[in-house]
Design a protein around this motif. Structure first.
Motif, PDB file in Angstrom:
ATOM      1  N   GLU A  28      61.414  25.002  66.375  1.00 32.93           N
ATOM      2  CA  GLU A  28      61.512  24.501  67.745  1.00 32.93           C
ATOM      3  C   GLU A  28      61.072  25.526  68.793  1.00 32.93           C
ATOM      4  O   GLU A  28      60.240  25.206  69.639  1.00 32.93           O
ATOM      5  CB  GLU A  28      62.925  24.005  68.037  1.00 32.93           C
ATOM      6  CG  GLU A  28      63.029  23.342  69.391  1.00 32.93           C
ATOM      7  CD  GLU A  28      64.378  22.706  69.599  1.00 32.93           C
ATOM      8  OE1 GLU A  28      65.103  23.157  70.507  1.00 32.93           O
ATOM      9  OE2 GLU A  28      64.709  21.761  68.864  1.00 32.93           O
ATOM     10  N   PRO A  29      61.586  26.758  68.774  1.00 33.64           N
ATOM     11  CA  PRO A  29      61.115  27.696  69.799  1.00 33.64           C
ATOM     12  C   PRO A  29      59.629  28.035  69.630  1.00 33.64           C
ATOM     13  O   PRO A  29      58.935  28.279  70.621  1.00 33.64           O
ATOM     14  CB  PRO A  29      62.006  28.928  69.617  1.00 33.64           C
ATOM     15  CG  PRO A  29      62.554  28.816  68.242  1.00 33.64           C
ATOM     16  CD  PRO A  29      62.640  27.352  67.949  1.00 33.64           C
ATOM     17  N   ALA A  30      59.126  28.025  68.403  1.00 35.86           N
ATOM     18  CA  ALA A  30      57.703  28.287  68.200  1.00 35.86           C
ATOM     19  C   ALA A  30      56.861  27.160  68.786  1.00 35.86           C
ATOM     20  O   ALA A  30      55.827  27.405  69.430  1.00 35.86           O
ATOM     21  CB  ALA A  30      57.402  28.460  66.704  1.00 35.86           C
ATOM     22  N   GLY A  42      49.722  18.502  66.602  1.00 38.11           N
ATOM     23  CA  GLY A  42      50.588  19.210  65.672  1.00 38.11           C
ATOM     24  C   GLY A  42      49.891  20.250  64.831  1.00 38.11           C
ATOM     25  O   GLY A  42      50.322  21.407  64.762  1.00 38.11           O
ATOM     26  N   TYR A  43      48.784  19.870  64.181  1.00 34.47           N
ATOM     27  CA  TYR A  43      48.093  20.832  63.316  1.00 34.47           C
ATOM     28  C   TYR A  43      47.510  21.982  64.127  1.00 34.47           C
ATOM     29  O   TYR A  43      47.523  23.142  63.690  1.00 34.47           O
ATOM     30  CB  TYR A  43      46.989  20.149  62.493  1.00 34.47           C
ATOM     31  CG  TYR A  43      47.542  19.370  61.330  1.00 34.47           C
ATOM     32  CD1 TYR A  43      47.881  20.009  60.139  1.00 34.47           C
ATOM     33  CD2 TYR A  43      47.761  18.000  61.419  1.00 34.47           C
ATOM     34  CE1 TYR A  43      48.408  19.308  59.067  1.00 34.47           C
ATOM     35  CE2 TYR A  43      48.291  17.284  60.356  1.00 34.47           C
ATOM     36  CZ  TYR A  43      48.608  17.939  59.188  1.00 34.47           C
ATOM     37  OH  TYR A  43      49.144  17.251  58.131  1.00 34.47           O
ATOM     38  N   VAL A  61      54.389  22.027  58.617  1.00 33.00           N
ATOM     39  CA  VAL A  61      53.834  20.966  59.457  1.00 33.00           C
ATOM     40  C   VAL A  61      54.803  19.788  59.548  1.00 33.00           C
ATOM     41  O   VAL A  61      55.011  19.229  60.628  1.00 33.00           O
ATOM     42  CB  VAL A  61      52.453  20.514  58.945  1.00 33.00           C
ATOM     43  CG1 VAL A  61      51.952  19.306  59.704  1.00 33.00           C
ATOM     44  CG2 VAL A  61      51.455  21.651  59.054  1.00 33.00           C
ATOM     45  N   GLY A  62      55.429  19.413  58.432  1.00 30.52           N
ATOM     46  CA  GLY A  62      56.395  18.326  58.468  1.00 30.52           C
ATOM     47  C   GLY A  62      57.559  18.640  59.385  1.00 30.52           C
ATOM     48  O   GLY A  62      57.995  17.797  60.183  1.00 30.52           O
ATOM     49  N   SER A  67      60.405  18.175  64.563  1.00 30.94           N
ATOM     50  CA  SER A  67      60.903  18.824  65.783  1.00 30.94           C
ATOM     51  C   SER A  67      60.257  18.213  67.027  1.00 30.94           C
ATOM     52  O   SER A  67      60.942  17.979  68.029  1.00 30.94           O
ATOM     53  CB  SER A  67      60.617  20.324  65.756  1.00 30.94           C
ATOM     54  OG  SER A  67      61.455  20.962  64.836  1.00 30.94           O
ATOM     55  N   LEU A  68      58.967  17.939  66.958  1.00 35.28           N
ATOM     56  CA  LEU A  68      58.287  17.342  68.110  1.00 35.28           C
ATOM     57  C   LEU A  68      58.836  15.950  68.414  1.00 35.28           C
ATOM     58  O   LEU A  68      59.039  15.600  69.581  1.00 35.28           O
ATOM     59  CB  LEU A  68      56.772  17.284  67.868  1.00 35.28           C
ATOM     60  CG  LEU A  68      56.055  18.635  67.910  1.00 35.28           C
ATOM     61  CD1 LEU A  68      54.640  18.515  67.374  1.00 35.28           C
ATOM     62  CD2 LEU A  68      56.057  19.212  69.321  1.00 35.28           C
TER      63      LEU A  68
END
Length: 142
Positions: A28-30, A42-43, A61-62, A67-68
């Motif tokens: 999440e912070p990343a 995302g990628y 990635v999943g 998180s997104l």
């Protein structure tokens, strides 16, 4: 109560709920950090995180997409479908004002954690030296 400090019995803020152990704790912070620099897919965000951290943080990635979605449900990010000339449609993410505030809470929580980690490193380093043990240098094998 300082911002980012959820305290005992208080409703846990997102920055405190997800800072437990494991590599997933940094997703999440990343993601928030990557979105502070540029909106993205995302990628692409995964690549940005890898590049910005010199490969030190490699988010799954999943986990990133989960998180997104959670951040979008909470109002911290917004997304829209984009169609490029070729290939499948992709979802582009951007931070909202709530996302900026969440990034600030994460920064506060991580700074607190960093301070506590430094205190513990000092205690362990000093204790090992007092016991006549040579503390391992960062990156040294034990």
């Amino acid at each position: 109560m300082p911002q980012g400090d959820c305290g005992e019995g208080a409703r846990r803020q997102p920055c405190c709920r997800r800072r437990g152990g494991g590599g997933g704790a940094l997703v999440e912070p990343a993601a928030l950090a990557a979105l502070l620099y540029a909106d993205g897919y995302g990628y692409d965000m995964r690549r940005t995180i890898l590049d910005m951290t010199n490969g030190e943080i490699d988010v799954d990635v999943g986990g990133l997409y989960r998180s997104l979605r959670r951040l979008e449900d909470e109002g911290a990010v917004a997304s829209r479908w984009c169609e490029e000339g070729s290939g499948p449609r992709r979802r582009e993410y951007e931070l909202t004002e709530q996302g900026m505030e969440l990034a600030e809470r994460w920064l506060d929580a991580l700074r607190t954690r960093q301070r506590l980690d430094e205190l513990l490193v000092g205690l362990l380093d000093g204790g090992l030296a007092k016991a006549g043990r040579s503390p391992l240098l960062p990156g040294a094998e034990g």
